[in-house]
Scaffold this active site. Structure first.
Site, PDB file in Angstrom:
ATOM      1  N   ARG A  60       0.893  -1.243  -0.023  1.00  0.00           N
ATOM      2  CA  ARG A  60       0.170   0.024   0.114  1.00  0.00           C
ATOM      3  C   ARG A  60       0.830   1.285  -0.140  1.00  0.00           C
ATOM      4  O   ARG A  60       0.531   2.457  -0.501  1.00  0.00           O
ATOM      5  CB  ARG A  60      -0.942  -0.108   1.137  1.00  0.00           C
ATOM      6  CG  ARG A  60      -1.935  -1.036   0.828  1.00  0.00           C
ATOM      7  CD  ARG A  60      -2.909  -1.164   2.155  1.00  0.00           C
ATOM      8  NE  ARG A  60      -2.439  -1.400   3.588  1.00  0.00           N
ATOM      9  CZ  ARG A  60      -2.028  -2.809   3.775  1.00  0.00           C
ATOM     10  NH1 ARG A  60      -2.461  -3.801   3.163  1.00  0.00           N
ATOM     11  NH2 ARG A  60      -1.496  -2.947   5.096  1.00  0.00           N
ATOM     12  N   GLU A  97       6.057  -9.862  15.042  1.00  0.00           N
ATOM     13  CA  GLU A  97       5.496 -10.540  16.335  1.00  0.00           C
ATOM     14  C   GLU A  97       5.759 -12.005  16.556  1.00  0.00           C
ATOM     15  O   GLU A  97       5.939 -12.423  17.545  1.00  0.00           O
ATOM     16  CB  GLU A  97       3.977 -10.091  16.389  1.00  0.00           C
ATOM     17  CG  GLU A  97       3.362 -10.348  17.686  1.00  0.00           C
ATOM     18  CD  GLU A  97       1.845  -9.811  17.924  1.00  0.00           C
ATOM     19  OE1 GLU A  97       1.373 -10.073  18.916  1.00  0.00           O
ATOM     20  OE2 GLU A  97       1.460  -8.868  16.878  1.00  0.00           O
TER      21      GLU A  97
END
Length: 177
Positions: A60, A97
């Protein structure tokens, strides 16, 4: 809220990609031509020192980075996922993560000392943006600014970028994400 008109064009999708996540979807902003144009104008207006190149993070970030590069009349550097660029690349691994990722760029995309601004749609924890900054700086780029449409300040990414000397601008903040 600053830029409430733009924030109203960003859709929130609850529980995506997992329960408890409020996904901020900029595709609805992109569907609104005047809103998309206004977001680029406001990003450009927030730039203190014009860059010589825009470095955009896949995917994006490419949309906003390309439009901003055209608006500013500068080049566009693509920061891509591993094995997506032809030619000789350099890259950096960084922690997610749950695991690792890698971004790469062409080794000859940025000459040493070139002023480069980092662009993406959203800053959350800052892991990818920090990796992008480290990658660009490793080849001699002068990276001192970054701009994002959305900031999730509770996740601390913009603060982490500021800690490494990056002037961060954002258009919209969503608290509590």
């Amino acid at each position: 809220m600053k830029n409430a008109d733009l924030a109203a064009l960003i859709r929130t999708i609850p529980d995506f990609p997992s329960p408890g996540i409020q996904f901020r979807d900029i595709t609805t902003l992109l569907l609104d031509g005047p809103g998309f144009a206004l977001s680029i104008e406001r990003m450009a207006a927030g730039i203190a020192t014009p860059p010589q190149a825009i470095a955009a993070i896949e995917a994006r970030g490419f949309v906003f980075g390309a439009a901003l590069a055209v608006r500013l009349g500068c080049g566009l550097v693509l920061l891509r996922k591993q094995r997506k660029l032809p030619g000789t690349v350099t890259g950096i691994d960084y922690a997610l993560e749950y695991g690792q990722d890698r971004i790469e760029m062409h080794v000859d995309a940025v000459p040493p000392g070139q002023r480069v601004m980092l662009i993406d749609d959203l800053i959350a924890t800052g892991g990818t943006a920090l990796a992008a900054t480290a990658l660009l700086r490793s080849i001699g780029a002068d990276v001192t600014a970054a701009s994002f449409i959305i900031d999730l300040p509770d996740l601390g990414g913009a603060a982490r970028l500021r800690d490494v000397g990056i002037d961060v601008t954002t258009l919209v903040e969503f608290e509590g994400d």
